[in-house]
Write a protein that holds these residues in place. Structure first.
Motif, PDB file in Angstrom:
ATOM      1  N   UNK A 112       0.828  -1.205   0.000  1.00 17.01           N
ATOM      2  CA  UNK A 112       0.000   0.000   0.000  1.00 17.01           C
ATOM      3  C   UNK A 112       0.861   1.255   0.000  1.00 17.01           C
ATOM      4  N   UNK A 113       1.922   1.259   0.807  1.00 17.98           N
ATOM      5  CA  UNK A 113       2.806   2.424   0.863  1.00 17.98           C
ATOM      6  C   UNK A 113       3.502   2.645  -0.475  1.00 17.98           C
ATOM      7  N   UNK A 114       4.026   1.575  -1.059  1.00 16.64           N
ATOM      8  CA  UNK A 114       4.734   1.706  -2.330  1.00 16.64           C
ATOM      9  C   UNK A 114       3.786   2.113  -3.450  1.00 16.64           C
ATOM     10  N   UNK A 115       2.592   1.533  -3.487  1.00 17.93           N
ATOM     11  CA  UNK A 115       1.628   1.878  -4.542  1.00 17.93           C
ATOM     12  C   UNK A 115       1.167   3.324  -4.411  1.00 17.93           C
ATOM     13  N   UNK A 116       0.941   3.787  -3.178  1.00 14.00           N
ATOM     14  CA  UNK A 116       0.546   5.180  -2.982  1.00 14.00           C
ATOM     15  C   UNK A 116       1.628   6.150  -3.416  1.00 14.00           C
ATOM     16  N   UNK A 117       2.874   5.847  -3.104  1.00 10.51           N
ATOM     17  CA  UNK A 117       3.973   6.713  -3.523  1.00 10.51           C
ATOM     18  C   UNK A 117       4.162   6.686  -5.036  1.00 10.51           C
ATOM     19  N   UNK A 118       3.909   5.549  -5.640  1.00 10.64           N
ATOM     20  CA  UNK A 118       3.999   5.476  -7.104  1.00 10.64           C
ATOM     21  C   UNK A 118       2.935   6.354  -7.761  1.00 10.64           C
ATOM     22  N   UNK A 119       1.727   6.407  -7.195  1.00 11.37           N
ATOM     23  CA  UNK A 119       0.680   7.259  -7.756  1.00 11.37           C
ATOM     24  C   UNK A 119       1.042   8.737  -7.647  1.00 11.37           C
ATOM     25  N   UNK A 120       1.830   9.095  -6.631  1.00  7.65           N
ATOM     26  CA  UNK A 120       2.300  10.479  -6.538  1.00  7.65           C
ATOM     27  C   UNK A 120       3.203  10.811  -7.715  1.00  7.65           C
ATOM     28  N   UNK A 121       4.079   9.891  -8.075  1.00  7.16           N
ATOM     29  CA  UNK A 121       4.958  10.138  -9.219  1.00  7.16           C
ATOM     30  C   UNK A 121       4.164  10.231 -10.521  1.00  7.16           C
ATOM     31  N   UNK A 122       3.013   9.586 -10.597  1.00  8.83           N
ATOM     32  CA  UNK A 122       2.193   9.666 -11.804  1.00  8.83           C
ATOM     33  C   UNK A 122       1.735  11.107 -12.057  1.00  8.83           C
ATOM     34  N   UNK A 123       1.340  11.787 -10.992  1.00  4.63           N
ATOM     35  CA  UNK A 123       0.918  13.187 -11.146  1.00  4.63           C
ATOM     36  C   UNK A 123       2.062  14.045 -11.663  1.00  4.63           C
ATOM     37  N   UNK A 124       3.244  13.872 -11.100  1.00  7.04           N
ATOM     38  CA  UNK A 124       4.396  14.667 -11.537  1.00  7.04           C
ATOM     39  C   UNK A 124       4.743  14.385 -13.000  1.00  7.04           C
ATOM     40  N   UNK A 125       4.602  13.150 -13.414  1.00  8.36           N
ATOM     41  CA  UNK A 125       4.900  12.811 -14.803  1.00  8.36           C
ATOM     42  C   UNK A 125       3.887  13.437 -15.759  1.00  8.36           C
ATOM     43  N   UNK A 126       2.615  13.426 -15.386  1.00 10.80           N
ATOM     44  CA  UNK A 126       1.588  14.030 -16.248  1.00 10.80           C
ATOM     45  C   UNK A 126       1.843  15.524 -16.405  1.00 10.80           C
ATOM     46  N   UNK A 147       1.025  13.658 -24.839  1.00  9.09           N
ATOM     47  CA  UNK A 147       2.326  13.528 -24.181  1.00  9.09           C
ATOM     48  C   UNK A 147       2.154  13.327 -22.681  1.00  9.09           C
ATOM     49  N   UNK A 148       1.209  14.041 -22.070  1.00  6.91           N
ATOM     50  CA  UNK A 148       0.955  13.813 -20.649  1.00  6.91           C
ATOM     51  C   UNK A 148       0.485  12.400 -20.378  1.00  6.91           C
ATOM     52  N   UNK A 149      -0.353  11.886 -21.260  1.00  3.96           N
ATOM     53  CA  UNK A 149      -0.831  10.506 -21.127  1.00  3.96           C
ATOM     54  C   UNK A 149       0.295   9.510 -21.338  1.00  3.96           C
ATOM     55  N   UNK A 150       1.130   9.769 -22.346  1.00  6.43           N
ATOM     56  CA  UNK A 150       2.231   8.849 -22.641  1.00  6.43           C
ATOM     57  C   UNK A 150       3.245   8.809 -21.504  1.00  6.43           C
ATOM     58  N   UNK A 151       3.568   9.964 -20.951  1.00  8.88           N
ATOM     59  CA  UNK A 151       4.566   9.980 -19.879  1.00  8.88           C
ATOM     60  C   UNK A 151       4.023   9.382 -18.588  1.00  8.88           C
ATOM     61  N   UNK A 152       2.718   9.508 -18.352  1.00 12.11           N
ATOM     62  CA  UNK A 152       2.151   8.978 -17.122  1.00 12.11           C
ATOM     63  C   UNK A 152       1.812   7.509 -17.164  1.00 12.11           C
ATOM     64  N   UNK A 153       1.449   6.982 -18.345  1.00 14.89           N
ATOM     65  CA  UNK A 153       1.032   5.572 -18.446  1.00 14.89           C
ATOM     66  C   UNK A 153       1.608   4.896 -19.677  1.00 14.89           C
ATOM     67  N   UNK A 154       2.717   5.407 -20.203  1.00 15.27           N
ATOM     68  CA  UNK A 154       3.290   4.814 -21.407  1.00 15.27           C
ATOM     69  C   UNK A 154       4.080   3.544 -21.167  1.00 15.27           C
ATOM     70  N   UNK A 155       4.353   3.235 -19.894  1.00 12.11           N
ATOM     71  CA  UNK A 155       5.126   2.032 -19.615  1.00 12.11           C
ATOM     72  C   UNK A 155       4.427   0.769 -20.059  1.00 12.11           C
ATOM     73  N   UNK A 156       3.105   0.715 -19.900  1.00 11.19           N
ATOM     74  CA  UNK A 156       2.358  -0.481 -20.312  1.00 11.19           C
ATOM     75  C   UNK A 156       2.386  -0.662 -21.822  1.00 11.19           C
ATOM     76  N   UNK A 157       2.356   0.447 -22.577  1.00 12.14           N
ATOM     77  CA  UNK A 157       2.404   0.346 -24.038  1.00 12.14           C
ATOM     78  C   UNK A 157       3.785  -0.084 -24.502  1.00 12.14           C
TER      79      UNK A 157
END
Length: 291
Positions: A112-126, A147-157
């Motif tokens: 939970x701690x790691x997933x929550x911190x990862x979601x914080x980085x998602x905002x910064x990337x967007x 570009x905001x979408x790609x940088x925030x969730x482009x890892x899966x693609x």
């Protein structure tokens, strides 16, 4: 004088992602890679291939945004500190004695701690992707959102491309055909921050970053605790899709119903005709006998 709320959100928006939030992002990404079938065996047989795949999981969004903006896709390798940090996380996850890192990560509070911190980085990337795209295309909405979408969730693609190269790609698991929750929520955030950047949304950036991040963290933790994989706004998606794209289906269903009714009426009339003909023949035979 700023209010305590503004001071809180402004301090939050100035929080540095390095090193703790970046470590959480790398930890969650590499652990997701290790849970894939055969990933541990590949790491022992071909460590270089496993390391390259882990780097795609960690920096896939940046690579995809560089490709879309015609920038060098290997620019992420220039950040030696982050590469060494991500490589260290990859090494201790796959080659730690007694698999201690994976066993420690198996505890729910750690996840939970790691997933929550990862979601914080998602905002910064967007936010970084939207701002970076605006420097190339001033007020180009579509480019900024992409570009905001790609940088925030482009890892899966990017990882889908890696699976295609390895021969393990499955069409039904493609992000373009079946978007996951991170891809959907990142697209929503990219649209919101693009509107804010172009002054079409009257909200300050630090307030929006704080509210959006809290929404990400709360929904992610709730989904993990309840073990519910459904998207929180799935009902909203269904309603909007019916309003915008469901009219043709309704018309086609009405046409099918009318066709079935007409065919039923036609069969009924056709069946009544031979019955009437048979009754006429019986009457004729009866009259002949009486004569």
């Amino acid at each position: 004088m700023d209010s305590p709320w503004d001071e809180l959100t402004l301090a939050f928006s100035r929080t540095s992602m390095f090193p703790f939030f970046d470590i959480a992002h790398y930890l969650v990404s590499v652990m997701a890679l290790k849970r894939q079938p055969g990933a541990a065996a590949v790491a022992w047989k071909n460590p270089l291939s496993s390391w390259f795949t882990a780097m795609l999981h960690c920096f896939g969004g940046g690579i995809l945004s560089c490709v879309l903006l015609a920038e060098p896709p290997l620019r992420f390798l220039a950040n030696n500190t982050n590469i060494l940090l991500a490589s260290s996380i990859w090494y201790i996850i796959f080659f730690c004695p007694c698999d201690l890192v994976s066993q420690g990560y198996s505890f729910l509070p750690v996840q939970l701690l790691a997933a929550g911190m990862k979601e914080v980085t998602r905002t910064w990337k967007i936010v970084g992707g939207v701002t970076h795209a605006n420097s190339y295309y001033k007020n180009g909405w579509i480019v900024m959102i992409a570009i905001g979408w790609a940088r925030g969730a482009g890892g899966s693609i990017i990882t889908n491309f890696e699976q295609l190269v390895k021969g393990g790609w499955k069409p039904e698991a493609d992000e373009w055909l079946k978007m996951s929750y991170p891809a959907k929520v990142t697209l929503l955030g990219s649209v919101i921050f693009t509107f804010q950047h172009t002054k079409h949304l009257a909200v300050s950036r630090h307030n929006l970053m704080f509210l959006y991040t809290m929404f990400l963290v709360a929904t992610k933790i709730t989904m993990m605790i309840t073990e519910n994989g459904t998207v929180p706004f799935a009902s909203f998606e269904d309603t909007v899709s019916r309003m915008l794209f469901g009219w043709q289906q309704q018309f086609s269903s009405c046409e099918k119903k009318s066709e079935t009714k007409s065919s039923f009426n036609g069969t009924g009339s056709s069946t009544s005709k031979p019955i009437a003909d048979a009754s006429d023949t019986v009457k004729k035979k009866h009259t002949k006998k009486t004569e």
